[in-house]
Design a protein around this motif. Structure first.
Motif, short mmCIF file in Angstrom:
data_model
loop_
_atom_site.label_atom_id
_atom_site.label_comp_id
_atom_site.label_asym_id
_atom_site.label_seq_id
_atom_site.Cartn_x
_atom_site.Cartn_y
_atom_site.Cartn_z
N LEU A 1 0.80 -1.06 -0.04
CA LEU A 1 -0.09 0.06 0.11
C LEU A 1 0.84 1.13 0.03
CD1 LEU A 1 -2.59 -1.09 2.65
CD2 LEU A 1 -2.79 -1.27 0.34
N PHE A 2 0.24 2.46 -0.72
CA PHE A 2 0.89 3.42 -0.65
C PHE A 2 0.08 4.56 -0.57
CE2 PHE A 2 3.34 0.54 -3.40
CZ PHE A 2 4.62 1.05 -3.24
N ILE A 3 0.40 5.51 0.55
CA ILE A 3 -0.50 6.59 0.63
C ILE A 3 0.27 7.94 0.76
CG2 ILE A 3 -2.29 5.38 1.83
CD1 ILE A 3 -0.99 6.36 4.52
N ALA A 4 -0.22 9.11 0.67
CA ALA A 4 0.48 10.41 0.69
C ALA A 4 -0.45 11.40 0.89
CB ALA A 4 1.31 10.66 -0.68
N ASP A 5 -0.18 12.55 1.34
CA ASP A 5 -0.80 13.83 1.52
C ASP A 5 -2.17 13.75 2.42
OD1 ASP A 5 0.92 15.42 -0.59
OD2 ASP A 5 0.29 13.99 -1.53
N TYR B 1 -10.27 4.65 -3.40
CA TYR B 1 -10.83 6.00 -3.02
C TYR B 1 -11.79 5.56 -1.68
CZ TYR B 1 -9.13 7.65 -7.42
OH TYR B 1 -8.18 8.09 -8.52
N GLY B 2 -12.35 6.91 -1.19
CA GLY B 2 -13.16 6.60 -0.07
C GLY B 2 -12.85 6.34 1.09
N ALA B 3 -11.54 6.51 1.71
CA ALA B 3 -11.09 6.01 2.94
C ALA B 3 -11.73 6.93 4.10
CB ALA B 3 -9.52 6.27 3.28
N PHE C 1 -7.72 7.68 8.98
CA PHE C 1 -6.46 7.02 9.06
C PHE C 1 -6.48 5.77 9.92
CE2 PHE C 1 -2.20 6.88 11.52
CZ PHE C 1 -1.47 6.62 10.52
N MET C 2 -7.22 6.03 11.23
CA MET C 2 -7.08 4.71 11.88
C MET C 2 -7.87 3.67 11.49
SD MET C 2 -5.47 5.67 14.59
CE MET C 2 -4.75 7.23 15.40
N ARG C 3 -8.90 4.07 10.87
CA ARG C 3 -9.82 2.83 10.18
C ARG C 3 -8.74 2.18 9.10
NH1 ARG C 3 -13.90 6.55 10.26
NH2 ARG C 3 -13.51 7.01 7.81
N PHE C 4 -8.14 2.97 8.29
CA PHE C 4 -7.04 2.55 7.29
C PHE C 4 -6.10 1.64 7.77
CE2 PHE C 4 -2.87 3.00 5.67
CZ PHE C 4 -3.24 2.52 4.35
N MET C 5 -5.40 2.01 8.90
CA MET C 5 -4.28 1.17 9.74
C MET C 5 -5.00 -0.18 10.06
SD MET C 5 -1.38 3.13 9.28
CE MET C 5 -0.40 2.71 10.64
N ARG C 6 -6.40 0.03 10.63
CA ARG C 6 -6.61 -1.19 11.48
C ARG C 6 -7.13 -2.22 10.31
NH1 ARG C 6 -10.96 1.26 13.75
NH2 ARG C 6 -12.27 0.66 11.75
N ASP C 7 -7.75 -1.75 9.36
CA ASP C 7 -8.65 -2.63 8.53
C ASP C 7 -7.68 -2.92 7.17
OD1 ASP C 7 -10.90 -2.39 10.27
OD2 ASP C 7 -11.81 -0.93 9.08
#
Length: 243
Positions: free
Chosen positions: A5-9, A238-240, A23-29
């Motif tokens: 996975l790659f994220i930025a900005d 998209y849609g995080a 961000f917390m959901r992304f890290m968890r899920d």
């Protein structure tokens, strides 16, 4: 399934709890099941030094520490908003700091990753600031100032950046095509991944007779995009920010 996975900005700040929650959901899920996570700059709206301890940054650091403690490697490239992130942050989170341009092996393909601000060479005002701020003396001078003064400087910088975004022609703030091809030739790659411009897309073009692509990550102000790469290919998602 293998995926990187790659994220930025993300531009995380205490003023945008919705982005922090996403961000917390992304890290968890999502990040928890990746082979690796790459953060390509501007994780924070502003970072004034590793010595700025507060509940907000502690929460973010704990999320990274939980991820890296679970065995998932996480890599970070500085952006134009958080280039003062240093070794203390890396030690507290387990995140590995990378140089501003890094060649990686992505499921057998050499890929160049970077924040992307160095590609915007037509923005002469910003490039002059970038040269100064990445020098040896300016970061030391900033970190020697009291936290209150650094916060004031950061806030002034944010206001100026917002004004510049409104005033400058869009093409000036986008990448310079000739700089893109120059850098890709220098690193001998046909794939470049970067952020900074907030214009998510996968651009396909010809580079010296070979198919090439430039993958642009989106910001998290509203579009909250990420790039998922598998051995079969890559896809922008998209849609995080959605709960």
């Amino acid at each position: 399934m293998s995926n990187t996975l790659f994220i930025a900005d993300l531009h995380l700040s205490a003023d945008r709890p919705d982005i922090t929650a996403a961000f917390m959901r992304f890290m968890r899920d999502k990040a928890c099941s990746a082979d690796a996570l790459y953060v390509l700059g501007d994780l924070f709206e502003a970072w004034i030094g590793d010595d700025d301890h507060n509940p907000f940054t502690a929460e973010i650091k704990q999320a990274f520490k939980h991820l890296t403690d679970s065995g998932i490697p996480c890599y970070f490239i500085h952006g134009n908003r958080d280039f003062l992130i240093g070794k203390r942050f890396a030690k507290e989170t387990g995140v590995q700091l990378l140089p501003e341009a890094q060649l990686i092996d992505l499921y057998g393909e050499p890929v160049l990753i970077m924040h992307g601000d160095s590609l915007c060479t037509r923005d002469l005002e910003y490039m002059a600031f970038r040269k100064k701020s990445r020098g040896w003396w300016w970061p030391r001078l900033m970190l020697a100032l009291p936290l209150s003064k650094r916060r004031q400087i950061a806030e002034n910088g944010r206001r100026k950046s917002q004004q510049n975004y409104q005033d400058k022609p869009q093409e000036i703030m986008d990448v310079t095509p000739s700089e893109v091809t120059r850098v890709m030739r220098e690193y001998k790659v046909n794939t470049l991944i970067h952020g900074h411009t907030h214009r998510p897309d996968i651009h396909h073009f010809d580079l010296d007779g070979h198919p090439a692509k430039r993958v642009v990550l989106g910001d998290w102000y509203s579009q909250s995009s990420l790039l998922r790469v598998t051995p079969e290919g890559m896809n922008l998602e998209y849609g995080a920010l959605d709960p």
